[in-house]
Motif scaffolding. Structure first.
Motif, PDB file in Angstrom:
ATOM      1  N   ASP A 106      64.860  25.244 109.702  1.00 49.61           N
ATOM      2  CA  ASP A 106      64.552  24.890 108.338  1.00 49.61           C
ATOM      3  C   ASP A 106      65.120  25.833 107.592  1.00 49.61           C
ATOM      4  O   ASP A 106      65.825  25.031 106.974  1.00 49.61           O
ATOM      5  CB  ASP A 106      62.833  25.873 107.918  1.00 49.61           C
ATOM      6  CG  ASP A 106      62.455  24.877 108.682  1.00 49.61           C
ATOM      7  OD1 ASP A 106      61.753  24.064 109.201  1.00 49.61           O
ATOM      8  OD2 ASP A 106      60.895  25.665 108.227  1.00 49.61           O
ATOM      9  N   GLN A 109      68.177  23.197 107.991  1.00 49.55           N
ATOM     10  CA  GLN A 109      68.222  22.259 106.932  1.00 49.55           C
ATOM     11  C   GLN A 109      68.461  22.369 105.600  1.00 49.55           C
ATOM     12  O   GLN A 109      68.990  21.988 104.769  1.00 49.55           O
ATOM     13  CB  GLN A 109      67.046  21.203 107.769  1.00 49.55           C
ATOM     14  CG  GLN A 109      66.494  20.786 108.475  1.00 49.55           C
ATOM     15  CD  GLN A 109      66.812  19.439 108.667  1.00 49.55           C
ATOM     16  OE1 GLN A 109      66.774  18.855 107.344  1.00 49.55           O
ATOM     17  NE2 GLN A 109      67.109  19.219 110.557  1.00 49.55           N
ATOM     18  N   SER A 110      68.035  23.598 105.276  1.00 49.30           N
ATOM     19  CA  SER A 110      68.080  24.262 103.800  1.00 49.30           C
ATOM     20  C   SER A 110      69.303  24.170 103.067  1.00 49.30           C
ATOM     21  O   SER A 110      69.819  24.892 102.298  1.00 49.30           O
ATOM     22  CB  SER A 110      66.847  25.514 103.507  1.00 49.30           C
ATOM     23  OG  SER A 110      66.927  26.672 104.195  1.00 49.30           O
ATOM     24  N   CYS A 111      70.073  24.577 104.203  1.00 43.60           N
ATOM     25  CA  CYS A 111      71.664  25.621 103.971  1.00 43.60           C
ATOM     26  C   CYS A 111      72.525  23.831 103.708  1.00 43.60           C
ATOM     27  O   CYS A 111      72.909  22.763 104.651  1.00 43.60           O
ATOM     28  CB  CYS A 111      72.865  25.592 105.398  1.00 43.60           C
ATOM     29  SG  CYS A 111      73.614  26.293 104.497  1.00 43.60           S
ATOM     30  N   TYR A 112      73.455  23.721 102.876  1.00 41.76           N
ATOM     31  CA  TYR A 112      74.435  22.296 102.270  1.00 41.76           C
ATOM     32  C   TYR A 112      75.027  22.892 103.200  1.00 41.76           C
ATOM     33  O   TYR A 112      75.671  21.533 102.680  1.00 41.76           O
ATOM     34  CB  TYR A 112      74.667  22.832 100.277  1.00 41.76           C
ATOM     35  CG  TYR A 112      73.070  22.655  99.908  1.00 41.76           C
ATOM     36  CD1 TYR A 112      72.524  21.561  99.329  1.00 41.76           C
ATOM     37  CD2 TYR A 112      72.511  23.824  98.863  1.00 41.76           C
ATOM     38  CE1 TYR A 112      71.763  20.795  98.787  1.00 41.76           C
ATOM     39  CE2 TYR A 112      71.602  23.687  97.387  1.00 41.76           C
ATOM     40  CZ  TYR A 112      71.108  22.169  98.223  1.00 41.76           C
ATOM     41  OH  TYR A 112      70.437  21.905  97.068  1.00 41.76           O
ATOM     42  N   PRO A 120      70.885  29.826 102.062  1.00 39.03           N
ATOM     43  CA  PRO A 120      69.706  30.240 102.201  1.00 39.03           C
ATOM     44  C   PRO A 120      69.471  31.425 103.839  1.00 39.03           C
ATOM     45  O   PRO A 120      68.987  31.843 104.277  1.00 39.03           O
ATOM     46  CB  PRO A 120      69.160  28.542 102.597  1.00 39.03           C
ATOM     47  CG  PRO A 120      70.091  27.648 102.068  1.00 39.03           C
ATOM     48  CD  PRO A 120      71.094  27.955 101.972  1.00 39.03           C
ATOM     49  N   ASP A 124      68.592  34.608 104.562  1.00 35.68           N
ATOM     50  CA  ASP A 124      67.303  34.819 105.078  1.00 35.68           C
ATOM     51  C   ASP A 124      67.571  36.835 105.888  1.00 35.68           C
ATOM     52  O   ASP A 124      67.045  37.177 106.420  1.00 35.68           O
ATOM     53  CB  ASP A 124      66.597  33.654 106.003  1.00 35.68           C
ATOM     54  CG  ASP A 124      65.248  34.035 106.810  1.00 35.68           C
ATOM     55  OD1 ASP A 124      64.048  33.804 106.367  1.00 35.68           O
ATOM     56  OD2 ASP A 124      65.697  33.970 108.064  1.00 35.68           O
TER      57      ASP A 124
END
Length: 127
Positions: A106, A109-112, A120, A124
């Motif tokens: 996750d 996936q959320s990191c550009y 992210p 985190d």
């Protein structure tokens, strides 16, 4: 047979065999010159230990399993209990690893993954 021949027969390094002897899992005989003398029984125990360790049993579990193997009056329930406890621990670790994989997936996936500093994953980890 000597330790190098025993190592070749059972697929364990000589250093591991010496360690097993040091902690009392195997007790080979000694020749007059003091060299270890492994017999068929010792080789069987070494293969037993190799397989048990390969399945992830701890050294202490191996000690108990080996003593149960040598005890012809053993109850298979005693062996099963050790194996079941180990299986439960493996299942726990698998579950933990799956959770880690899902969380990390996750975050990835959320990191550009671009040139900007906002990440992210870092955010985190800094929590």
């Amino acid at each position: 047979m000597n330790i190098s021949d025993a190592a070749a027969h059972c697929g364990l390094p000589a250093k591991t065999i010496r360690y097993y002897e040091d902690i009392g899992l195997v007790s080979p005989g000694r020749l007059a010159n003091g060299y270890r003398d492994y017999d068929a029984d010792d080789l069987h125990k070494l293969r037993f230990l190799q397989r048990a360790r390969g399945l992830g049993f701890s050294v202490e579990d191996c000690r108990v399993l080996l003593s149960l193997y040598e005890d012809r009056n053993r109850a298979s329930a005693d062996v099963k209990k050790i194996a079941k406890t180990h299986l439960d621990e493996i299942e726990r670790k698998i579950s933990e690893l799956q959770s880690l994989r899902d969380t990390l997936s996750d975050l990835v996936q959320s990191c550009y993954g671009d040139d900007r500093p906002n990440c992210p994953i870092i955010n985190d980890l800094a929590r």
